[in-house]
Design an enzyme around this catalytic site. Structure first.
Site, mmCIF file in Angstrom:
data_model
loop_
_atom_site.group_PDB
_atom_site.id
_atom_site.type_symbol
_atom_site.label_atom_id
_atom_site.label_comp_id
_atom_site.label_asym_id
_atom_site.label_seq_id
_atom_site.Cartn_x
_atom_site.Cartn_y
_atom_site.Cartn_z
ATOM 1 N N SER A 286 75.550 -51.621 -7.543
ATOM 2 C CA SER A 286 76.443 -50.481 -7.322
ATOM 3 C C SER A 286 76.444 -49.481 -8.475
ATOM 4 C CB SER A 286 77.878 -50.960 -7.066
ATOM 5 O OG SER A 286 78.019 -51.427 -5.741
ATOM 6 N N LYS B 296 75.279 -46.008 -7.705
ATOM 7 C CA LYS B 296 76.143 -44.979 -7.132
ATOM 8 C C LYS B 296 76.318 -43.799 -8.089
ATOM 9 C CE LYS B 296 78.920 -47.840 -3.950
ATOM 10 N NZ LYS B 296 78.426 -49.212 -4.082
ATOM 11 N N SER C 10 84.232 -47.923 -5.007
ATOM 12 C CA SER C 10 82.846 -48.354 -4.853
ATOM 13 C C SER C 10 82.469 -48.504 -3.382
ATOM 14 C CB SER C 10 82.593 -49.683 -5.591
ATOM 15 O OG SER C 10 81.219 -49.926 -5.754
ATOM 16 N N LYS D 198 81.210 -47.708 -14.023
ATOM 17 C CA LYS D 198 80.864 -48.378 -12.767
ATOM 18 C C LYS D 198 80.379 -49.797 -13.000
ATOM 19 C CE LYS D 198 80.712 -47.978 -8.399
ATOM 20 N NZ LYS D 198 81.111 -49.391 -8.410
#
Length: 419
Positions: A85, A88, A150, A253
Site C-alpha cells: 500500500s 498509493k 488506505s 503510509k
C-alpha cells in the site's frame, strides 16, 4: 569531518564509457576532521553501531533529510520489492499533479464501479473506504479515503475516473509520471498495491517520491497527517502508527503484502528539520513501527545540517569546448547543504560531475552538472550546479585546438581501456 572536492566529467567522445576524472581543484571546507573516501557502492549496510551507525533489522531501509536530500542511512536501498500500500503514494502524486495542472478538480465526481467495489471495497476484505456500489464520490473524498483509510476502492475509482481503466492508469499515468520524476526502477500493475508481479519499488525511490510530494504539494500533504476519516457512516483511524507515537510525525503510509512483507514510509519534523524514513520487508507490523521510529530518533539525535556552499558561491569549474574561455564557473542559486554527524566522524568527498567538455556558447544559468557528495561509501546528497557566467563562442583557431586536444585524449583513453 572534512570535505574535499574533485571534478569529474563524461567525455563526448566516449559516451557510455566510465567517468574520466579531472582533478581541477581541491577545496578544503572547515567543517571538522576526518578521512576521505573516493568510491561509492549503489547500496551498502551503513556504518557499524560502534562507529555511530544505525543498528536496525529492516531488510531494506533508507533515512534521508528532506530539504537537502542527504542520505543518513541506507541498507539495500536499491533492491526492488513489492511496495504494497505504500504504492498509493504514486497514485496520490498522479492525482495531485492532475489537479495542479487543471486536468481535474477536487469537486469532480467518479462512479464506484463494480470492479472497484468487488476488488477494493467491502466484499474484498482488504483496506477500504466502504464506498457504495454505483455511488458517485468526489475526488476530494476519494483522496481522503485512499490516504487516510488506505482504501483500495478509492484508488481504483480514481484510476478508472482519470484513465478509464486501472491497467491503463498504472502504465500510462503512474509509470510515465514516475519516469518524469526520476524514478527509473519503479513499475506498477495497479493503483493500490494489491499483489501484482508488476508492482515493484525500491525504498530509495519511495523516499525520493515522498520528498517530492512534501515539497511540491504542501496543501495536499496535510492529508497524510489527518488522524481519522468517516465515510458511509464508518469512521476509520489513520493506519500510520507514528502519528500517535512520535513528536512531529505527520505522515505518510504503511503497507503489507505477503510478497513484500510489512513496510512503511514515515516523516517527522523536529527543530525545523524534516526526516523521511522508509522500511520494507519486515515480518511483523509492530516491527515496522518500532524500526521507523527508532531510525527517525537516531537521525534527529545524531545529525545536523551544515552548509557546503552558500548561494551563488563558486562550487568549481567545468571545461569548455570551443569557447572564448577555457572553463566556466559553476554555482548554485540556492545554498548547498548536507546533513553531517554531530560527532564529526563523517568521511565526505564532493565531486562535480558533468558531461563535457561543455560546448560553447554557454548561457548563464544553464545547468551544467551536479555536485555529488559521498558520506563514506554512501551517496549522501546531490544538487544541480549551473553556469555562473555566460561563455561565448571562441575563434576558429580555438575550436580547432580544442578539437585536437579532445582527439588526443580520446585516443589515450581508448589505448588505456585495451590494457
Amino acid at each position: 569531518m572534512a570535505l574535499k572536492t574533485a571534478f569529474s566529467r563524461k567525455s563526448d567522445a566516449a559516451a557510455g564509457s566510465p567517468l574520466r576524472s579531472l582533478i581541477a581543484a581541491v577545496i578544503a571546507l572547515a567543517i571538522g576532521c576526518g578521512g576521505i573516501v573516493y568510491a561509492a557502492n549503489n547500496s551498502v549496510q551503513g556504518a557499524k553501531k560502534d562507529e555511530g551507525g544505525f543498528d536496525g533489522d529492516a531488510p531494506t531501509a533508507i533515512l534521508i533529510e528532506a530539504s537537502s536530500g542527504s542520505v543518513l542511512f541506507e541498507r539495500n536501498a536499491d533492491e526492488l520489492r513489492a511496495p504494497s500500500s505504500m504504492m498509493k503514494l504514486m497514485t496520490a502524486e498522479v492525482v495531485f499533479n492532475a489537479i495542479k495542472k487543471g486536468d481535474i478538480k477536487l469537486s469532480d465526481e467518479y462512479r464506484i464501479s463494480e470492479n472497484a467495489w468487488r476488488k477494493g471495497g467491502a466484499p474484498a476484505g482488504g483496506s477500504t473506504m466502504f464506498a457504495v456500489l454505483n455511488s458517485k464520490v468526489s475526488v476530494d473524498d476519494l483522496l481522503h479515503g485512499a490516504i487516510i483509510q488506505s482504501g483500495n476502492d478509492a484508488c481504483i475509482a480514481l484510476a478508472e475516473g482519470i484513465a478509464g481503466n486501472e491497467r491503463i492508469f498504472a502504465a500510462d499515468f503512474m509509470t510515465k509520471r514516475a519516469r518524469e520524476l526520476g524514478l527509473t526502477k519503479s513499475t506498477f500493475g495497479n493503483s493500490n498495491g494489491l499483489p501484482d508481479p508488476a508492482n515493484k519499488m525500491t525504498v530509495r525511490e519511495l523516499a525520493k517520491l515522498t520528498r517530492y510530494v512534501i515539497q511540491t504539494y504542501p496543501e495536499f500533504y496535510k492529508l497524510f497527517g489527518e488522524k481519522e476519516f468517516t465515510w458511509n457512516k464508518i469512521r476509520q483511524q489513520n493506519r500510520n502508527p507514528l502519528l500517535n507515537a512520535m513528536p512531529g510525525a505527520d505522515g505518510l503510509k504503511t503497507g503489507y503484502t505477503k510478497d513484500g512483507g510489512y513496510g512503511m514510509v514515515g516523516s517527522a519534523v523536529q527543530n525545523d528539520t524534516r526526516l523521511i524514513v522508509v522500511v520494507n520487508g519486515l515480518e511483523d507490523p509492530e516491527d515496522r513501527a518500532t524500526e521507523a521510529k527508532k531510525m527517525l530518533e537516531w537521525g534527529f539525535r545524531n545529525f545536523e545540517t551544515r552548509p557546503l556552499f552558500a548561494a551563488n558561491q563558486t562550487v568549481g569549474y567545468a571545461k569548455v569546448f570551443g569557447g572564448d574561455s577555457r572553463s566556466v564557473k559553476l554555482s548554485s542559486p540556492e545554498p548547498i547543504k548536507v546533513m553531517v554527524s554531530k560527532n564529526g566522524n563523517d568521511k565526505l568527498i564532493a565531486r562535480v560531475v558533468y558531461n563535457g567538455p561543455v560546448r560553447a556558447p554557454v548561457k548563464q544559468g544553464q545547468q551544467v552538472g551536479i555536485v555529488r557528495v559521498w558520506r563514506g561509501a554512501n551517496i549522501a546528497m546531490e544538487a544541480p550546479v549551473y553556469a555562473a557566467e555566460a561563455i561565448g563562442a571562441g575563434s576558429t583557431m580555438r575550436r580547432a585546438i580544442d578539437g585536437a586536444s579532445e582527439l588526443v585524449i580520446g585516443m589515450f583513453r581508448a589505448s588505456a581501456e585495451k590494457l
